[in-house]
Design a protein around this motif. Structure first.
Motif, PDB file in Angstrom:
ATOM      1  N   SER A  78      80.340  17.089  62.829  1.00 40.97           N
ATOM      2  CA  SER A  78      80.965  15.728  62.331  1.00 40.97           C
ATOM      3  C   SER A  78      80.969  15.393  60.867  1.00 40.97           C
ATOM      4  O   SER A  78      80.057  16.260  60.247  1.00 40.97           O
ATOM      5  CB  SER A  78      79.774  14.699  63.109  1.00 40.97           C
ATOM      6  N   PHE A  79      81.796  14.803  60.403  1.00 46.40           N
ATOM      7  CA  PHE A  79      81.888  14.299  59.165  1.00 46.40           C
ATOM      8  C   PHE A  79      81.909  12.849  59.007  1.00 46.40           C
ATOM      9  O   PHE A  79      82.550  12.279  59.427  1.00 46.40           O
ATOM     10  CB  PHE A  79      83.246  14.864  58.290  1.00 46.40           C
ATOM     11  N   GLN A 117      81.741   9.689  63.178  1.00 38.89           N
ATOM     12  CA  GLN A 117      80.591   9.147  64.035  1.00 38.89           C
ATOM     13  C   GLN A 117      79.962  10.765  64.409  1.00 38.89           C
ATOM     14  O   GLN A 117      80.911  11.387  64.795  1.00 38.89           O
ATOM     15  CB  GLN A 117      80.866   8.421  65.362  1.00 38.89           C
ATOM     16  N   GLU A 118      78.660  10.686  64.922  1.00 31.22           N
ATOM     17  CA  GLU A 118      78.346  11.940  65.392  1.00 31.22           C
ATOM     18  C   GLU A 118      78.758  12.265  66.676  1.00 31.22           C
ATOM     19  O   GLU A 118      78.333  11.293  67.628  1.00 31.22           O
ATOM     20  CB  GLU A 118      76.746  12.061  65.279  1.00 31.22           C
ATOM     21  N   GLU A 119      78.813  13.334  67.090  1.00 27.94           N
ATOM     22  CA  GLU A 119      79.185  13.821  68.658  1.00 27.94           C
ATOM     23  C   GLU A 119      78.425  15.215  68.685  1.00 27.94           C
ATOM     24  O   GLU A 119      78.633  16.153  67.811  1.00 27.94           O
ATOM     25  CB  GLU A 119      80.707  14.234  68.726  1.00 27.94           C
ATOM     26  N   PRO A 120      77.738  15.193  69.717  1.00 26.29           N
ATOM     27  CA  PRO A 120      76.850  16.243  70.094  1.00 26.29           C
ATOM     28  C   PRO A 120      77.476  17.688  70.109  1.00 26.29           C
ATOM     29  O   PRO A 120      76.912  18.781  69.857  1.00 26.29           O
ATOM     30  CB  PRO A 120      76.185  15.846  71.360  1.00 26.29           C
ATOM     31  N   ASP A 121      78.862  17.769  70.623  1.00 19.91           N
ATOM     32  CA  ASP A 121      79.401  18.862  70.821  1.00 19.91           C
ATOM     33  C   ASP A 121      80.556  19.278  69.769  1.00 19.91           C
ATOM     34  O   ASP A 121      81.419  20.159  70.039  1.00 19.91           O
ATOM     35  CB  ASP A 121      80.057  18.829  72.437  1.00 19.91           C
ATOM     36  N   CYS A 131      77.077  17.206  60.237  1.00 23.86           N
ATOM     37  CA  CYS A 131      76.639  17.248  61.404  1.00 23.86           C
ATOM     38  C   CYS A 131      76.978  18.382  62.310  1.00 23.86           C
ATOM     39  O   CYS A 131      78.162  18.490  62.393  1.00 23.86           O
ATOM     40  CB  CYS A 131      76.290  16.191  62.455  1.00 23.86           C
ATOM     41  N   GLY A 132      76.240  19.399  62.628  1.00 24.64           N
ATOM     42  CA  GLY A 132      76.459  20.569  63.186  1.00 24.64           C
ATOM     43  C   GLY A 132      76.690  20.384  64.769  1.00 24.64           C
ATOM     44  O   GLY A 132      76.097  19.263  65.383  1.00 24.64           O
ATOM     45  N   LYS A 133      77.384  20.968  65.462  1.00 28.65           N
ATOM     46  CA  LYS A 133      77.518  21.123  66.853  1.00 28.65           C
ATOM     47  C   LYS A 133      76.367  21.669  67.518  1.00 28.65           C
ATOM     48  O   LYS A 133      75.795  22.855  66.792  1.00 28.65           O
ATOM     49  CB  LYS A 133      78.677  21.619  67.519  1.00 28.65           C
ATOM     50  N   GLY A 134      76.034  21.444  68.565  1.00 29.53           N
ATOM     51  CA  GLY A 134      74.985  22.045  69.400  1.00 29.53           C
ATOM     52  C   GLY A 134      73.636  22.263  68.811  1.00 29.53           C
ATOM     53  O   GLY A 134      73.112  23.350  68.805  1.00 29.53           O
ATOM     54  N   GLY A 135      73.134  21.258  68.054  1.00 34.07           N
ATOM     55  CA  GLY A 135      71.803  21.138  67.424  1.00 34.07           C
ATOM     56  C   GLY A 135      71.899  21.797  66.183  1.00 34.07           C
ATOM     57  O   GLY A 135      70.658  21.950  65.608  1.00 34.07           O
ATOM     58  N   PHE A 162      81.677  21.140  55.707  1.00 35.32           N
ATOM     59  CA  PHE A 162      82.360  20.968  57.141  1.00 35.32           C
ATOM     60  C   PHE A 162      83.439  21.838  57.388  1.00 35.32           C
ATOM     61  O   PHE A 162      83.198  22.380  58.580  1.00 35.32           O
ATOM     62  CB  PHE A 162      83.039  19.691  56.755  1.00 35.32           C
ATOM     63  N   PHE A 163      84.307  22.459  56.515  1.00 33.05           N
ATOM     64  CA  PHE A 163      85.177  23.599  56.866  1.00 33.05           C
ATOM     65  C   PHE A 163      84.339  24.774  57.256  1.00 33.05           C
ATOM     66  O   PHE A 163      85.020  25.332  58.250  1.00 33.05           O
ATOM     67  CB  PHE A 163      86.180  23.642  55.930  1.00 33.05           C
TER      68      PHE A 163
END
Length: 177
Positions: free
Chosen positions: A57-58, A50-54, A68-72, A88-89
């Motif tokens: 995410s994979f 699941q996508e988390e904003p901070d 998905c990257g953190k912080g936009g 991801f890594f």
């Protein structure tokens, strides 16, 4: 000639032909979690499924691997498993040498997938327990407001199901939740 096309299918498409992807993803998440724990990466820094904003995410769904990257930071849809893991890594470690070591360890660990897949996935069991607990809470709330035999029977079944999931986690992983 058809077999040749299957062999050329990139990353996820080839895997979908060999195993149910919804089941497969949980074992991948187990390996990712294991690597993050080994490197002391806090759970708040990454999210799986699941996508988390901070967090980085994979996510595996809809025939794609999504990082998905953190912080936009931009989300990238990958169709190649190796590229998704590298992305991801790279986002987690922000250090090429550490990311490369993590990717190598991850890929070596995937060689154990046939053995790992003989027992239930830890990530999958934890997700099922979490979802079932939410359903139990919703049913308990519903029963408080409007009691019904059907809901009470469903609540009883959900509790039995959670108990069985917890027993599996304890049996296979020595964890009690």
């Amino acid at each position: 000639m058809e077999d040749m096309k299957d062999m050329k299918a990139p990353g996820l498409e080839a895997l979908e032909k060999t195993v149910e992807i919804s089941e497969f993803k949980w074992y991948i998440f187990d390996i990712l979690n294991e690597g993050m724990e080994q490197d002391g990466i806090e759970k708040s820094k990454f999210s799986l499924n699941q996508e988390e904003p901070d967090a980085v995410s994979f996510i595996i769904r809809d025939g794609a691997l999504i990082v998905c990257g953190k912080g936009g930071e931009a989300s990238i849809h990958h169709h190649n498993f190796y590229h998704a893991v590298c992305d991801f890594f790279n986002r987690i470690y922000e250090n090429e040498e550490k990311a490369e070591a993590a990717v190598t360890r991850f890929l070596v660990r995937t060689l154990d997938l046939p053995g790992l897949m003989k027992i239930p996935s830890r990530s999958m069991l934890k997700d099922q327990i979490c979802r079932c607990r939410k359903e139990i809470n919703a049913l308990e709330e519903k029963i408080k407001n409007e009691p019904g035999k059907t809901d009470e029977a469903m609540l009883s079944l959900k509790r039995i199901y959670v108990k069985g999931l917890k027993e599996k986690i304890e049996k296979y992983y020595g964890e009690s939740l």
